[in-house]
Design a protein around this motif. Structure first.
Motif, short mmCIF file in Angstrom:
data_model
loop_
_atom_site.label_atom_id
_atom_site.label_comp_id
_atom_site.label_asym_id
_atom_site.label_seq_id
_atom_site.Cartn_x
_atom_site.Cartn_y
_atom_site.Cartn_z
N TRP A 39 0.85 -1.18 0.00
CA TRP A 39 0.00 0.00 0.00
C TRP A 39 0.89 1.23 0.00
O TRP A 39 2.09 1.13 0.28
CB TRP A 39 -0.97 0.03 1.19
N TYR A 41 0.43 5.65 0.86
CA TYR A 41 -0.37 6.82 1.20
C TYR A 41 0.49 8.07 1.14
O TYR A 41 1.56 8.11 1.77
CB TYR A 41 -0.98 6.69 2.60
N LYS A 43 1.70 11.61 2.29
CA LYS A 43 1.66 12.38 3.54
C LYS A 43 1.09 13.76 3.23
O LYS A 43 1.27 14.28 2.13
CB LYS A 43 3.06 12.52 4.13
N VAL A 48 5.62 10.26 1.12
CA VAL A 48 4.76 9.09 1.00
C VAL A 48 5.14 8.09 2.09
O VAL A 48 6.30 7.98 2.46
CB VAL A 48 4.94 8.42 -0.39
N THR A 50 4.75 4.00 2.64
CA THR A 50 4.39 2.78 1.91
C THR A 50 4.95 1.57 2.64
O THR A 50 5.84 1.69 3.48
CB THR A 50 4.87 2.83 0.45
#
Length: 99
Positions: A39, A41, A43, A48, A50
């Motif tokens: 995954w 996401y 910030k 990021v 992960t």
């Protein structure tokens, strides 16, 4: 081997790195599709978070170098393991105190 990686990109004007940021997501998508990245996401602000599932430190090293080639950054790398593995380990520790 599971690793959570938190990127801290160097401070650049967001408008000057928009293309690199788009390239990052194109680079990451095949890794997500293959399960090498679990995954990812973004910030708030920049960076990021992960999770990577890799077979070696060398594989992780190669991924982080590819990432940093697109978006120069520092990385926090946190080794983690599956919750079921943690529970099993805790059961073993409890069964053998002092080991």
């Amino acid at each position: 081997m599971l690793f959570v990686v938190i990127s801290h990109p160097r401070p650049e004007r967001p408008s000057t790195v928009a293309g690199s940021r788009q390239a990052f997501w194109r680079w990451l998508q095949p890794k997500l599709d293959a399960g090498q990245a679990l995954w990812a996401y973004p910030k708030v602000g920049r960076g990021v978070v992960t999770a990577f599932s890799v077979s070696s430190h060398e594989e992780l090293h190669a991924l982080l170098n590819q990432w940093a080639d697109m978006i120069p950054a520092e990385f926090d790398v946190i080794p983690v393991f599956e919750p079921d593995q943690a529970k099993a380990w805790l059961s073993q520790v409890q069964a053998a105190p002092g080991s």
